[in-house]
Enzyme design. Structure first.
Site, PDB file in Angstrom:
ATOM      1  N   SER A  95       1.049  -1.391  -0.155  1.00  0.00           N
ATOM      2  CA  SER A  95       0.089   0.013  -0.107  1.00  0.00           C
ATOM      3  C   SER A  95       0.564   1.368  -0.092  1.00  0.00           C
ATOM      4  O   SER A  95       1.669   1.497  -1.045  1.00  0.00           O
ATOM      5  CB  SER A  95      -0.775  -0.362   1.126  1.00  0.00           C
ATOM      6  OG  SER A  95      -1.844   1.129   1.306  1.00  0.00           O
ATOM      7  N   ASP A 103       4.376  24.294  -0.756  1.00  0.00           N
ATOM      8  CA  ASP A 103       5.608  24.309  -0.791  1.00  0.00           C
ATOM      9  C   ASP A 103       6.216  22.807  -0.949  1.00  0.00           C
ATOM     10  O   ASP A 103       6.800  22.656   0.043  1.00  0.00           O
ATOM     11  CB  ASP A 103       6.443  25.766  -0.277  1.00  0.00           C
ATOM     12  CG  ASP A 103       6.250  24.620   1.705  1.00  0.00           C
ATOM     13  OD1 ASP A 103       5.316  23.667   2.034  1.00  0.00           O
ATOM     14  OD2 ASP A 103       6.865  25.267   2.838  1.00  0.00           O
ATOM     15  N   HIS A 105      -7.226  -6.177  -0.743  1.00  0.00           N
ATOM     16  CA  HIS A 105      -6.202  -4.566  -0.159  1.00  0.00           C
ATOM     17  C   HIS A 105      -5.021  -5.492  -0.079  1.00  0.00           C
ATOM     18  O   HIS A 105      -3.352  -4.972   0.090  1.00  0.00           O
ATOM     19  CB  HIS A 105      -6.311  -3.146  -0.462  1.00  0.00           C
ATOM     20  CG  HIS A 105      -5.366  -2.367  -0.458  1.00  0.00           C
ATOM     21  ND1 HIS A 105      -4.896  -1.700  -1.080  1.00  0.00           N
ATOM     22  CD2 HIS A 105      -4.615  -1.563   0.886  1.00  0.00           C
ATOM     23  CE1 HIS A 105      -4.061  -0.911  -0.632  1.00  0.00           C
ATOM     24  NE2 HIS A 105      -3.722  -1.039   0.112  1.00  0.00           N
TER      25      HIS A 105
END
Length: 431
Positions: free
Chosen positions: A145, A353, A406
């Site tokens: 993952s 940023d 998953h």
């Protein structure tokens, strides 16, 4: 000093490695990163290749070798030494909780601190540990993952330390921003809800009844938090895992303490608190959207904004739909362990940023062998984005499957074994 001990089938060495908070500065605060080296005791004197496990998350600590560990670990110990690393800020690696974050005078200051807990810093920690343990010897990595996201950052920044990479459910979209990720995610979560109610049709009424009860009555969890319907919906976080449907069903099945459904049971309320409270891994919630932040565009609470495009997830709608891997601003007001992070998360969501995490040019020219499992029905990591990344990643072989959810690598050793065989078939790791 490292601590060494033996449990059945494993010789284990635990160590804490000091690393700088900011890898761009040699001076300044120091963190402790925890690493656990495991080897089959019978093979402890053999010169075995080393496999470093990159945990999912963000904010996840490495698995603990309980009852022999997860299936992939048992398989890996047949051929490798394995290094399990608690990512900075988790487990035993200078863990971050509300007490730690409350020391900062402003949300901006806390956000500045948390920026040092992204994948780029995790990669720098891993490289430092590799050099401490192995010197110039390369290691292999297994990224599950978010560990796959870290793998892409590793290949972008320090490929010279890697002999081969195995990725399970974790090929991130290289340029996908948070908005795109969540716009793709909500339909997949909707699909998991449909499948859940098809499997357990009676739960549609039960979930609605629980939600209505919470809406009509003041319900408090054992830690004092008021339980809202939208917090109840977050129980859907596990619907994309192998046992997710059953786990949710049997939790709801014992929600009411009496046949007349006039009171929620204490065991249900305790389980909801534990499942939705993030007490053991607050960074999962705090950094969730930051893992998609690159460049000047702020994430700006993308999961909440995109939710408005999918009105069927409204807490007042029936059938009640459960949400997935989405973190919302209200959670930092309603959930006890997350409240200290509210100002920091708001500041993180506004940042413009954010340094890049991936180097597309370097990834395209990559020659480190990569084998990746892409789960076709993955609720958390979009298979379409994963396929796009695979096409832009040099020396990458993929296996697309809907046989597993998953967490397939945590359910069967066959997942890791297949990826290892894919690399071996192409000449093996680069030593």
């Amino acid at each position: 000093m490292p601590k060494q001990y033996i449990i059945p089938g494993m010789m284990i060495r635990d160590m804490l490695v000091p690393v700088p908070l900011d890898w761009s500065r040699s001076e300044g605060p120091v963190l402790q990163v925890f690493a656990r080296e495991i080897v089959d005791p019978v093979k402890r004197r053999e010169d075995l290749p080393v496999l470093a496990f990159l945990q999912g998350g963000p904010g996840g600590k490495s698995p603990r070798p309980v009852a022999g560990g997860p299936p992939w670990l048992k398989a890996a110990l047949k051929t490798h030494r394995v290094v399990l690393i608690d990512q900075r800020g988790t487990g035993r690696s200078s863990p971050i909780d509300g007490h730690v974050i409350s020391r900062f005078e402003s949300g901006e200051a806390a956000a500045d601190y948390l920026m040092h807990f992204r994948a780029d810093s995790i990669v720098a920690d891993c490289e430092h540990i590799r050099k401490q343990l192995l010197g110039d010897v390369k290691w292999e990595t297994l990224g599950q993952s978010f560990g796959g996201f870290i793998t892409l950052t590793y290949l972008s920044r320090a490929p010279e330390g890697l002999a081969a990479c195995y990725v399970t459910g974790g090929l991130a979209g290289l340029a996908a921003e948070a908005e795109e990720v969540y716009r793709r995610t909500y339909p997949r979560v909707l699909s998991k809800n449909r499948r859940y109610y098809q499997r357990y049709p009676e739960d549609e009424r039960l979930a609605a009844r629980i939600a209505d009860f919470i809406e009509d009555n003041p319900v408090h969890l054992p830690d004092g938090d008021r339980l809202s319907v939208r917090r109840l919906q977050t129980l859907g976080l596990g619907l994309g895992m192998g046992p997710g449907h059953e786990a949710l069903h049997f939790l709801l099945d014992e929600a009411f303490a009496d046949p007349d459904e006039t009171r929620l049971s204490e065991s249900f309320l305790f389980s909801v608190m534990a499942e939705t409270g993030f007490a053991g891994n607050p960074l999962f919630a705090v950094l969730q959207e930051s893992i998609y932040a690159q460049g000047p565009r702020p994430t700006a609470s993308a999961a909440e904004r995109i939710r408005g495009e999918f009105p069927r997830f409204d807490p007042a709608r029936r059938p009640l739909l459960f949400t997935g891997e989405m973190i919302y601003p209200w959670m930092f007001e309603e959930i006890r362990s997350l409240r200290p992070f509210a100002a920091a998360v708001e500041a993180l969501a506004a940042r413009t940023d954010n340094p890049p995490l991936y180097d597309a040019t370097r990834l395209f020219a990559n020659d480190v062998p990569v084998a990746a499992a892409i789960y076709h029905d993955d609720m958390y990591v979009d298979a379409g984005l994963s396929l796009e990344t695979a096409n832009r990643l040099g020396n990458c072989r993929i296996w697309v499957t809907n046989e597993y959810e998953h967490d397939g690598v945590r359910q069967s050793p066959a997942v890791f074994e297949r990826l290892r065989d894919m690399v071996m078939a192409e000449g093996g790791p680069h030593r």
